[in-house]
Write a protein that holds these residues in place. Structure first.
Motif, PDB file in Angstrom:
ATOM      1  N   ILE A   1       8.109   5.533  -0.881  1.00  0.00           N
ATOM      2  CA  ILE A   1       9.298   6.143  -0.280  1.00  0.00           C
ATOM      3  C   ILE A   1      10.226   6.697  -1.371  1.00  0.00           C
ATOM      4  CG2 ILE A   1      11.396   5.623   1.035  1.00  0.00           C
ATOM      5  CD1 ILE A   1       9.765   3.681   2.694  1.00  0.00           C
ATOM      6  N   GLU A   2      10.350   5.933  -2.470  1.00  0.00           N
ATOM      7  CA  GLU A   2      11.189   6.410  -3.576  1.00  0.00           C
ATOM      8  C   GLU A   2      10.634   7.696  -4.180  1.00  0.00           C
ATOM      9  OE1 GLU A   2      12.981   4.745  -7.838  1.00  0.00           O
ATOM     10  OE2 GLU A   2      11.506   3.577  -6.689  1.00  0.00           O
ATOM     11  N   ALA A   3       9.293   7.777  -4.320  1.00  0.00           N
ATOM     12  CA  ALA A   3       8.678   8.997  -4.854  1.00  0.00           C
ATOM     13  C   ALA A   3       8.903  10.174  -3.916  1.00  0.00           C
ATOM     14  CB  ALA A   3       7.187   8.766  -5.084  1.00  0.00           C
ATOM     15  N   GLY A   4       8.821   9.927  -2.597  1.00  0.00           N
ATOM     16  CA  GLY A   4       9.064  11.001  -1.633  1.00  0.00           C
ATOM     17  C   GLY A   4      10.492  11.504  -1.684  1.00  0.00           C
ATOM     18  N   ILE A   5      11.443  10.568  -1.836  1.00  0.00           N
ATOM     19  CA  ILE A   5      12.856  10.969  -1.932  1.00  0.00           C
ATOM     20  C   ILE A   5      13.106  11.785  -3.195  1.00  0.00           C
ATOM     21  CG2 ILE A   5      15.198  10.070  -2.196  1.00  0.00           C
ATOM     22  CD1 ILE A   5      14.387   7.732  -0.417  1.00  0.00           C
TER      23      ILE A   5
ATOM     24  N   ALA B   1       9.155   5.530   7.000  1.00  0.00           N
ATOM     25  CA  ALA B   1       8.316   6.627   6.524  1.00  0.00           C
ATOM     26  C   ALA B   1       8.149   7.699   7.594  1.00  0.00           C
ATOM     27  CB  ALA B   1       6.954   6.069   6.097  1.00  0.00           C
ATOM     28  N   VAL B   2       8.001   7.282   8.849  1.00  0.00           N
ATOM     29  CA  VAL B   2       7.875   8.254   9.949  1.00  0.00           C
ATOM     30  C   VAL B   2       9.146   9.095  10.066  1.00  0.00           C
ATOM     31  CG1 VAL B   2       7.655   8.479  12.448  1.00  0.00           C
ATOM     32  CG2 VAL B   2       6.182   6.892  11.205  1.00  0.00           C
ATOM     33  N   HIS B   3      10.302   8.440  10.015  1.00  0.00           N
ATOM     34  CA  HIS B   3      11.565   9.179  10.104  1.00  0.00           C
ATOM     35  C   HIS B   3      11.748  10.111   8.904  1.00  0.00           C
ATOM     36  CE1 HIS B   3      12.460   6.901  13.581  1.00  0.00           C
ATOM     37  NE2 HIS B   3      12.870   5.791  12.977  1.00  0.00           N
ATOM     38  N   PHE B   4      11.323   9.671   7.733  1.00  0.00           N
ATOM     39  CA  PHE B   4      11.412  10.531   6.550  1.00  0.00           C
ATOM     40  C   PHE B   4      10.544  11.775   6.725  1.00  0.00           C
ATOM     41  CE2 PHE B   4       9.876  11.886   2.398  1.00  0.00           C
ATOM     42  CZ  PHE B   4      11.058  12.017   1.696  1.00  0.00           C
TER      43      PHE B   4
ATOM     44  N   CYS C   1       6.888  17.468   1.143  1.00  0.00           N
ATOM     45  CA  CYS C   1       6.371  16.136   0.780  1.00  0.00           C
ATOM     46  C   CYS C   1       6.287  15.263   2.030  1.00  0.00           C
ATOM     47  CB  CYS C   1       7.262  15.501  -0.278  1.00  0.00           C
ATOM     48  SG  CYS C   1       8.958  15.206   0.254  1.00  0.00           S
ATOM     49  N   ARG C   2       5.282  14.402   2.062  1.00  0.00           N
ATOM     50  CA  ARG C   2       5.069  13.482   3.174  1.00  0.00           C
ATOM     51  C   ARG C   2       4.747  12.090   2.625  1.00  0.00           C
ATOM     52  NH1 ARG C   2       6.848  17.369   5.013  1.00  0.00           N
ATOM     53  NH2 ARG C   2       6.197  18.557   6.863  1.00  0.00           N
ATOM     54  N   ILE C   3       5.116  11.065   3.406  1.00  0.00           N
ATOM     55  CA  ILE C   3       4.818   9.668   3.062  1.00  0.00           C
ATOM     56  C   ILE C   3       3.837   9.117   4.085  1.00  0.00           C
ATOM     57  CG2 ILE C   3       5.771   7.340   2.761  1.00  0.00           C
ATOM     58  CD1 ILE C   3       8.419   8.614   2.021  1.00  0.00           C
ATOM     59  N   GLU C   4       2.794   8.438   3.600  1.00  0.00           N
ATOM     60  CA  GLU C   4       1.796   7.866   4.504  1.00  0.00           C
ATOM     61  C   GLU C   4       2.380   6.643   5.221  1.00  0.00           C
ATOM     62  OE1 GLU C   4      -1.757   6.957   2.458  1.00  0.00           O
ATOM     63  OE2 GLU C   4      -2.132   9.026   1.786  1.00  0.00           O
TER      64      GLU C   4
ATOM     65  N   ARG D   1       4.052  -7.655  -3.177  1.00  0.00           N
ATOM     66  CA  ARG D   1       3.263  -6.559  -3.741  1.00  0.00           C
ATOM     67  C   ARG D   1       3.156  -5.406  -2.749  1.00  0.00           C
ATOM     68  NH1 ARG D   1      -3.053  -7.142  -5.737  1.00  0.00           N
ATOM     69  NH2 ARG D   1      -3.310  -4.989  -6.466  1.00  0.00           N
ATOM     70  N   LEU D   2       2.917  -5.755  -1.470  1.00  0.00           N
ATOM     71  CA  LEU D   2       2.817  -4.713  -0.440  1.00  0.00           C
ATOM     72  C   LEU D   2       4.156  -3.987  -0.282  1.00  0.00           C
ATOM     73  CD1 LEU D   2       1.237  -3.341   1.862  1.00  0.00           C
ATOM     74  CD2 LEU D   2       1.986  -5.200   3.356  1.00  0.00           C
ATOM     75  N   PHE D   3       5.246  -4.732  -0.211  1.00  0.00           N
ATOM     76  CA  PHE D   3       6.559  -4.111  -0.053  1.00  0.00           C
ATOM     77  C   PHE D   3       6.891  -3.228  -1.250  1.00  0.00           C
ATOM     78  CE2 PHE D   3       8.247  -7.717   2.845  1.00  0.00           C
ATOM     79  CZ  PHE D   3       7.445  -7.238   3.856  1.00  0.00           C
ATOM     80  N   ARG D   4       6.575  -3.690  -2.451  1.00  0.00           N
ATOM     81  CA  ARG D   4       6.881  -2.917  -3.646  1.00  0.00           C
ATOM     82  C   ARG D   4       6.112  -1.595  -3.654  1.00  0.00           C
ATOM     83  NH1 ARG D   4       5.895  -4.920  -9.913  1.00  0.00           N
ATOM     84  NH2 ARG D   4       6.662  -3.003 -10.913  1.00  0.00           N
ATOM     85  N   ARG D   5       4.819  -1.649  -3.308  1.00  0.00           N
ATOM     86  CA  ARG D   5       4.007  -0.426  -3.319  1.00  0.00           C
ATOM     87  C   ARG D   5       4.526   0.572  -2.296  1.00  0.00           C
ATOM     88  NH1 ARG D   5      -0.274   1.173  -0.342  1.00  0.00           N
ATOM     89  NH2 ARG D   5      -0.390  -0.849   0.688  1.00  0.00           N
ATOM     90  N   ARG D   6       4.880   0.106  -1.122  1.00  0.00           N
ATOM     91  CA  ARG D   6       5.336   1.015  -0.080  1.00  0.00           C
ATOM     92  C   ARG D   6       6.740   1.551  -0.366  1.00  0.00           C
ATOM     93  NH1 ARG D   6       4.427  -2.189   5.296  1.00  0.00           N
ATOM     94  NH2 ARG D   6       5.077  -0.201   6.197  1.00  0.00           N
ATOM     95  N   LEU D   7       7.595   0.723  -0.942  1.00  0.00           N
ATOM     96  CA  LEU D   7       8.928   1.204  -1.317  1.00  0.00           C
ATOM     97  C   LEU D   7       8.845   2.220  -2.450  1.00  0.00           C
ATOM     98  CD1 LEU D   7      10.986  -2.114  -1.126  1.00  0.00           C
ATOM     99  CD2 LEU D   7      11.075  -0.174   0.447  1.00  0.00           C
TER     100      LEU D   7
END
Length: 281
Positions: free
Chosen positions: A199-203, A227-230, A213-216, A190-196
């Motif tokens: 990242i997909e929304a940011g891309i 996320a930091v590199h993005f 756009c920024r990712i937390e 669940r954690l991996f899915r939410r965070r991925l």
């Protein structure tokens, strides 16, 4: 906690579950074997008790010394089995203790009967004593057979209850480990899915031209580093876009100034600066 650490923990929990299952099955097999051996030992006591009673019936029929001596040897073997048997619970200890006392009484009765039979001529008192010993021996053997049956029944009951209790404990432990692994796996996925998804929304926003756009980056793991590199990439793109806009603005400004200079030079060439009239040429 990094993704690698989470996966290692889940792997270790899965290995622990498998080992617990193997150990539980091994313990149940070993304990089942031990219980069968114990029941077999109690069954041997019951078999020897029945053999002792059968030998007593032979003596009642033939009234010879050999049948008494053979019964005495069976009694000694039965005593060995009783001494080797360890009680499992207070109730079994009571039955075993009773069997031992009764077997000692049988041993004393057999010794007395052997002494009586070895006499060359039996007096009336000895005959009466012999019949009394036979009655006592018959009663004791009957009581001993009943006690051995009760012991076997109690041993079976205790073994079944003990085995069920231990099996329930092992099942509870295995079920708890399985639930723990399932919950940990569900929370991790669940954690991996939410965070991925973040990242997909940011891309997607970046693909639409939104360089702001920024990712937390909530965690310092592999996805957090991504996320930091993005964010660093979008920040550089944003600065690059700003520089291009400034360059375009500067080019437009210089072009406008050149147009104005060109107009002034053309005017100086075609008109008189004092009168404003067209030049003769």
């Amino acid at each position: 906690m990094t993704i690698r650490t989470r996966l290692i923990i889940l792997t270790l929990l899965s290995i622990l579950l498998c080992l617990s299952m193997l150990l539980g099955l091994g313990w149940m097999d070993a304990h089942r074997t031990s219980l069968f051996q114990r029941i077999e030992a109690i069954s041997r006591i019951q078999v020897e008790t029945n053999a002792l009673r059968s030998q007593f019936r032979l003596h009642e029929r033939y009234k010879d010394l050999e049948s008494i001596e053979k019964g005495f040897r069976i009694q000694r073997q039965l005593q060995t089995y009783l001494d080797e048997l360890e009680p499992f619970g207070q109730d079994e200890q009571t039955y075993i203790q009773s069997l031992r006392h009764q077997n000692e009484s049988i041993s004393s009765l057999y010794k007395l009967m052997i002494n009586v039979h070895r006499s060359q001529q039996l007096s009336e008192n000895q005959l009466n004593s012999h019949y009394y010993l036979l009655d006592r021996l018959d009663t004791t053997l009957l009581s001993m057979g009943e006690e051995s049956f009760r012991l076997e029944h109690r041993a079976l009951t205790n073994a079944q209850q003990y085995f069920q209790q231990k099996a329930a404990i092992i099942q509870s432990v295995l079920l708890s480990l399985a639930v723990l692994i399932a919950v940990a796996t569900f929370l991790t996925l669940r954690l991996f899915r939410r965070r991925l998804e973040q990242i997909e929304a940011g891309i997607q926003e970046l693909s639409q031209g939104n360089t702001g756009c920024r990712i937390e980056a909530e965690h310092s793991d592999e996805i957090g580093n991504l996320a930091v590199h993005f964010n660093e990439m979008t920040q550089k793109l944003e600065h690059s876009t700003a520089s291009i806009d400034q360059l375009q603005t500067e080019v437009h400004k210089r072009t406008s100034e050149l147009e104005k200079q060109k107009y002034r030079l053309k005017r100086l060439a075609e008109q008189d600066s004092l009168t404003g009239l067209s030049n003769r040429s």
